[in-house]
Write an enzyme that holds these catalytic residues in place. Structure first.
Site, PDB file in Angstrom:
ATOM      1  N   LYS A  61      50.384 -30.746  36.150  1.00 51.47           N
ATOM      2  CA  LYS A  61      50.604 -29.577  37.007  1.00 51.47           C
ATOM      3  C   LYS A  61      49.572 -29.628  38.143  1.00 51.47           C
ATOM      4  O   LYS A  61      49.651 -30.475  39.012  1.00 51.47           O
ATOM      5  CB  LYS A  61      50.501 -28.308  36.163  1.00 51.47           C
ATOM      6  CG  LYS A  61      51.561 -28.254  35.052  1.00 51.47           C
ATOM      7  CD  LYS A  61      51.393 -27.024  34.176  1.00 51.47           C
ATOM      8  CE  LYS A  61      52.382 -27.030  33.020  1.00 51.47           C
ATOM      9  NZ  LYS A  61      53.774 -26.824  33.440  1.00 51.47           N
ATOM     10  N   ARG A  91      60.022 -18.649  40.017  1.00 48.18           N
ATOM     11  CA  ARG A  91      58.604 -18.951  39.948  1.00 48.18           C
ATOM     12  C   ARG A  91      58.217 -19.771  41.159  1.00 48.18           C
ATOM     13  O   ARG A  91      58.828 -20.809  41.440  1.00 48.18           O
ATOM     14  CB  ARG A  91      58.341 -19.770  38.680  1.00 48.18           C
ATOM     15  CG  ARG A  91      57.341 -19.154  37.776  1.00 48.18           C
ATOM     16  CD  ARG A  91      57.127 -19.925  36.499  1.00 48.18           C
ATOM     17  NE  ARG A  91      57.438 -21.340  36.525  1.00 48.18           N
ATOM     18  CZ  ARG A  91      56.930 -22.219  35.649  1.00 48.18           C
ATOM     19  NH1 ARG A  91      56.078 -21.818  34.727  1.00 48.18           N
ATOM     20  NH2 ARG A  91      57.272 -23.478  35.695  1.00 48.18           N
TER      21      ARG A  91
END
Lengths: 420, 420
Positions: free
Chosen positions: B231, B380
């Site tokens: 990430k 998101r």
């Protein structure tokens, strides 16, 4: 026998797989690489493949690649390996490391046989496999006794002993199909049959088999298997491993590690685990995409060559090396650490010598030969049928001979450097 | 507020980290990438790094690279990540997946607290984490009750509820530091203190924190932590995860997966497992070398930027986006799914809309925006402080506005395609 270099070259000229050597990156033609059983060479296609995955699939396409091809990579590449180990589709997945996969499947097996208290393995097995079993047993409050069958003469298993150890109290039999030191090759069909007659489950470690010797998991009726992809499959250092679960067990067997990629609907984000149908339930976390796709070129090359030709060349290479060891090295105190019966050996040859550690050092430091050393006295020489040439074999033996004749090993300390 | 594009550009001109965007491979300047919290972008250095590892370290140097730098890679890169999460050296290693690491550490914790029968977590936690806990508990014969604290208003935790759940029967508290849907950021110091007062152990999942919000594991006194590297650390798809074990626990805590890389002397090949001293005992099989080394460039970039500047920009980006959502999207039926208090949020912004699923589809298919969708109604939007620009934020909100004004989402089906 003819121990001339010219003869080695004549064998290479007759080698049906000789052309595959060019498919690998070879930066140093003088190096004699005898460690393909530990880390396979880099396929040339893998270089382009990695670049394409990194730049196109990750760099440019980003998260969309999950839908395009990443989500299915673990089972798609798994099926390719499956075809190579005699497993019908839907039974093999690429996932985690060999050790973690072994943990998952050994625990699954032990939980499927709750009333039994014995695990059968042997002293030939790779130590990490034994450690996993010890750890599993600890989690089960030492329910089992781990019977480690002694390793016979250190070269070949005493098959009768192994078979006799499997009884009606046995929950799990787990062995390395080809053992890591001597290269002994188990008769997996016989072991599997005996285990099933006694109601036990069988888990094969194929790390030193896959890509080198025929494996027919479905035909054996194997329950579980794991294997390494960075040896004869040429998947790259620390590439993820594979696991096999026989379709007949996929309903009742459960991984002890419940993770989202093993869930029936990973992107539903339900709070309760519902194991996926089929082999996917044995996945855990997000699959290692880069290394899973990087291994594909290596697997494709082997599939193209075909296991029959690979095995034939492997037997020819190991047989030739054994002949050369007898002819050129026995006089220098070497003994063979590998079965002479081709039907009972994998694709590496161990030669034993009291000074094995120092000889290995001299080969690496001075002779541009890369074997490896396994305690206490084994020089392990891995012969990868896709790229090892007969001249490589000749060179390896000849350079060992030179080390002995010139006493070069004496320059090196006898004490092992501690691995920290 | 000023919702003009010109204002966004002025913010970019004042951005101290603006120069880092050029360090990433960006193939499509018109794409608005809002998914760095799911898969970080490719650092340019990583391309060279991967090529070097593949061709030089694997292809040319082959097995010798283990001695040169591979053997220590897991702990060397681990220490780099450790420095970034407030961990003194020797407490972090790169290894396996987040799920597998969570399994190892949750089991270790539960075994260290045998007399206790409660695990505390919450409904905000990533489902895979809950699945792991359910699986651990099954292995322990359902010894524990897993108390899943409800997720308050769905945006912020009810901290009092979470604290009240931790009692003297609690073996383990495990939470996501930044939660995956709303981006709520827990006060880890307060939770850890409460757990320790009650004699419980704490395991933090840092997957959505590391690289985006300050993490100070040693200062918190955390016992265990795991985290994802693909990430905000930009490690690449499915890159291996990291784990942290506080030095104070390294003697007594034990991984449930006993493997050779966690053994005190992997290359001695002893038949009995002896756990290594220190963090290495939490390794299992052969480390994934290619992907461990591939992540290093991303970690180095973040370390150079420094967490203080990253956090400042992250707050500025998320605050700016929230202002734009209020100004431009609230009128179209969007509500904010993320805490307004900057101190309580991570680096992504969730916006909620009953048609969220179709809006997400329209953004991807027609608008060259890549957010992601999380059930039931969350769009998101991940803002990675190292490469997301203020103009990206403006573009994302503006393109969502266009989708709403033009009703583009109505072209897409409301039913989700099954993920198979």
């Amino acid at each position: 026998m003819d121990s001339s270099r010219a003869y080695a070259r004549s064998l290479d000229r007759q080698d049906a797989l000789a052309g595959y050597r060019e498919q690998f990156f070879i930066s140093n033609d003088d190096m004699v690489y005898m460690d393909g059983n530990s880390l396979g060479r880099l396929p040339r296609d893998t270089m382009q493949r990695v670049q394409q995955v990194v730049e196109q699939q990750w760099g440019a396409n980003l998260i969309r690649s999950w839908g395009d091809n990443w989500f299915e990579a673990a089972t798609r590449v798994g099926d390719k390996i499956g075809a190579f180990v005699g497993a019908a589709p839907g039974q093999v997945a690429v996932s985690d490391s060999t050790t973690v996969n072994l943990f998952k499947l050994a625990m699954a097996a032990l939980i499927l046989r709750p009333g039994r208290s014995k695990i059968v393995t042997d002293a030939f097995n790779f130590p990490s496999d034994l450690y996993v079993l010890q750890g599993c047993n600890r989690l089960l409050n030492d329910r089992c006794r781990i019977q480690v069958v002694p390793s016979g003469d250190g070269i070949s298993a005493d098959l009768d002993n192994t078979l006799a150890a499997i009884d009606e109290d046995t929950a799990l039999v787990t062995l390395s199909h080809v053992v890591f030191k001597s290269g002994y090759l188990y008769d997996a069909a016989v072991i599997t049959r005996r285990a099933h007659e006694q109601g036990a489950l069988v888990l094969w470690d194929l790390s030193h088999s896959v890509g080198a010797v025929p494996v027919v998991l479905d035909e054996w009726g194997a329950d579980f298997a794991v294997g390494c992809t960075y040896k004869y499959l040429n998947g790259g250092p620390g590439a993820p491993a594979f696991l096999y679960v026989n379709r007949a067990l996929q309903g009742e067997a459960l991984s002890p590690i419940w993770g989202w990629f093993g869930d029936t609907a990973p992107f539903a984000f339900d709070l309760d685990y519902r194991p996926a149908d089929g082999i996917r339930r044995f996945l855990a976390g997000t699959p290692p995409i880069l290394s899973t796709l990087a291994m594909e070129s290596g697997v494709d090359l082997l599939a193209e060559a075909g296991i029959a030709r690979l095995r034939a060349k492997s037997i020819a290479l190991t047989g030739y090396m054994i002949d050369l060891v007898d002819a050129l090295l026995a006089a220098h105190g070497f003994s063979l650490g590998t079965p002479r019966d081709a039907a009972r050996r994998g694709s590496h040859v161990s030669v034993r010598h009291p000074e094995g550690y120092r000889i290995n050092r001299a080969l690496i430091e001075e002779m541009n030969v890369l074997p490896d050393f396994r305690e206490p006295d084994n020089l392990r020489l891995g012969l990868a049928p896709l790229y090892t040439s007969f001249e490589d074999v000749w060179q390896a033996v000849e350079r060992i001979r030179v080390v002995m004749v010139e006493g070069r090993y004496r320059r090196y300390p006898t004490t092992r450097a501690a691995v920290t």
